[in-house]
Design a protein around this motif. Sequence first.
Motif, PDB file in Angstrom:
ATOM      1  N   GLU A 254      25.531  43.675  41.824  1.00 46.98           N
ATOM      2  CA  GLU A 254      26.186  43.212  40.610  1.00 46.98           C
ATOM      3  C   GLU A 254      27.371  44.101  40.237  1.00 46.98           C
ATOM      4  OE1 GLU A 254      26.852  41.819  36.628  1.00 46.98           O
ATOM      5  OE2 GLU A 254      26.123  43.856  37.016  1.00 46.98           O
ATOM      6  N   SER A 257      31.594  45.743  43.132  1.00 48.48           N
ATOM      7  CA  SER A 257      33.041  45.514  43.179  1.00 48.48           C
ATOM      8  C   SER A 257      33.757  46.326  42.096  1.00 48.48           C
ATOM      9  CB  SER A 257      33.345  44.028  43.017  1.00 48.48           C
ATOM     10  OG  SER A 257      32.828  43.548  41.811  1.00 48.48           O
ATOM     11  N   ARG A 272      38.556  41.623  43.651  1.00 48.27           N
ATOM     12  CA  ARG A 272      37.171  41.628  43.203  1.00 48.27           C
ATOM     13  C   ARG A 272      36.382  40.521  43.893  1.00 48.27           C
ATOM     14  NH1 ARG A 272      34.235  41.559  37.306  1.00 48.27           N
ATOM     15  NH2 ARG A 272      32.231  41.823  38.284  1.00 48.27           N
ATOM     16  N   ASP A 276      33.150  40.991  46.093  1.00 47.06           N
ATOM     17  CA  ASP A 276      31.904  40.341  45.675  1.00 47.06           C
ATOM     18  C   ASP A 276      31.348  39.465  46.786  1.00 47.06           C
ATOM     19  OD1 ASP A 276      31.458  41.383  43.210  1.00 47.06           O
ATOM     20  OD2 ASP A 276      32.592  39.855  42.131  1.00 47.06           O
TER      21      ASP A 276
ATOM     22  N   MET B 132      26.650  35.159  40.306  1.00 45.83           N
ATOM     23  CA  MET B 132      27.945  35.708  40.702  1.00 45.83           C
ATOM     24  C   MET B 132      28.884  34.621  41.207  1.00 45.83           C
ATOM     25  SD  MET B 132      26.856  39.296  42.457  1.00 45.83           S
ATOM     26  CE  MET B 132      28.512  39.760  42.906  1.00 45.83           C
ATOM     27  N   ASP B 136      32.720  33.712  40.231  1.00 45.40           N
ATOM     28  CA  ASP B 136      33.618  34.205  41.278  1.00 45.40           C
ATOM     29  C   ASP B 136      34.992  33.552  41.187  1.00 45.40           C
ATOM     30  OD1 ASP B 136      34.110  35.660  43.752  1.00 45.40           O
ATOM     31  OD2 ASP B 136      34.248  33.677  44.641  1.00 45.40           O
TER      32      ASP B 136
END
Lengths: 309, 299
Positions: A254, A257, A272, A276, B132, B136
């Motif tokens: 989590e 990045s 990022r 990620d 995520m 993103d």
Amino acid sequence: MSANLERKLFWERVGRIGWSIVRGVIILGICYVIFYPLIVKISSSLMREVDMFDNMVQFVPRMLYLENYRIVWEYMDYPVTFRNSLVLTLMVSLMQLASCTLIGYGFARFKWKGQSLLFACVVFTLVVPPQMIMIPLYLNFRYFTFFGLLPEPGINLLGSIWPFVFTSLTGTGLKNGLFIYIMRQFFRNMPKDLEEAAAIDGAGAVRTFLRVMLPNAVPAMLTIFLFAFVWQWNDYFFTSIYLSNAKVLPVVLESVSMNIMNDINYIADHYRSILDNTGMILFIAPLLILYAILQRYFIEGVERTGIVG
Amino acid sequence: MGRPRFRLTRTRRQALTGILFTLPFAVGFVLFFLYPFLQSIRFSMSQLQIVAGGYRLEPVGLANYRTALLVHPEFLQVFVEAVFRTLVDVPLIVVFAFFAANLLNQPFKGRTLARVVFFLPVIMGAGIILQMESADYMMTQLRSAANEGGLLSGAVLRNFLYELRIPEATLDYVTSAVDRIPEIIRASGVQILVFLAGLQSIPGSLYEAADVEGFTSWERFWLITLPMLSPLILTNAVYTIIDSFTVGTNPLVKLVRSTAFGGGGFGLSSAMGVLYFLSIAVILLIAGSIISRFVFYDN
């Protein structure tokens, strides 16, 4: 053969072929939608930042670029983090498997007063979102007094594995209500003769369970174990509350990045995203490998456990 | 005498064994579920302060609920949106899963592989990854690009349907459904498997009898497949409702969490959680009672 019948057969064949083409297109389309996030992740994990601005680049980067993996691997401290996650996940899922099997068996094969009330409690744990009991759980484990047995302020169990141990062993962990439900359904469908034969041979309840029931329940248990493993591996909700600073994959992933970008003093959305996505690939790779090897048990398990009956 | 003084009857022993087997759950339920559950109701009516070596509660009545519903800038909007989204998604997911299961139940080459793929989102689209992914940058860019230019995007379809004078509400539903196709497919893994298992447990004799009677495949579907699967429609609807309410990408889930750990106060966050739970309970009750009217039980 009359011309009429021939024509009818012809159109039937056309219909069959037409449908199988349509079906093929639909299935391929759905597969594409499912693979899409994975494709995006893999492709952007192999990109340089400039590739993201390059209109010529669609999914396939100009050059294979593995630097992202090196950086993210290092920052995640991957070997250590992976090992921690593996140990935690194995431990939690095995405990959940043990407790849910016992509990499911108790519900399926015995009758007593208050049974249906207790089973209603199982269903209740399924319906209440874990978010609702998040704060009390957090505080109870932060100032753990063993419910009044230890002197006040209590001890801080956050950052240790004990919250996982307690909830897993008592069948109140992540999605455990579902596992209990599935095991109960499974054991209910076992023939009564098995138990009676064991009883005639003089086996007690525990022996019957260990010797007769468990060997037959292996496929169902494997399914439960796999589900517990996957959900625990993916879980961020409980893991980030109980182990907010530990080196386990969801927590590390989590923040990886941001940590990298803070260190190089460069913060940008594209970069990022690249980091990620690289991290996410490292995160799910073990699961995908596991799934590729054991997919049979995931899928057949649901069919065979009699969740339906 | 060799006999033990104290013997249980068979039913007594049965009951005792059952209680022993389920005892861990009874204990865990009280300590790690019921107690926190009641605590969170109490927290929701208190001001909670962390003090040295613990926390202190000050009862404030319904102030937290008032803040959540009337004062908080986001809560009400996010709440309504989350509930609305669930209402939109659940029927779509159940219908899609039903359709996909029927598709996968037909014999064709690569069926096993297709099943493996259909179930893949359960493995890689859960928890932290899903969370995520939804935030993103790359995915959001691609998503908005697809929505602008794609042939089947909601906006294009909307214009088309508007020309056909379709009522506004239906229009909104259809277009939002089209835009959410990927999410719906990815949220249907478990449900597809459940339906598939159900399809395979329908006795073949029913279909044989139907063939003798000269049923068309249309009739077979409506008179055999659908009624036989109807109990699973209920199961899947309940599962989907719970799933969509607790998934980490649900905006309300995020809000409850960020309120708690982001300085909004534990009391306020608890109040939000309680309201949230009540709305799930109401939706489950309504959905359950509606669907179970149409469920056909074989025995």
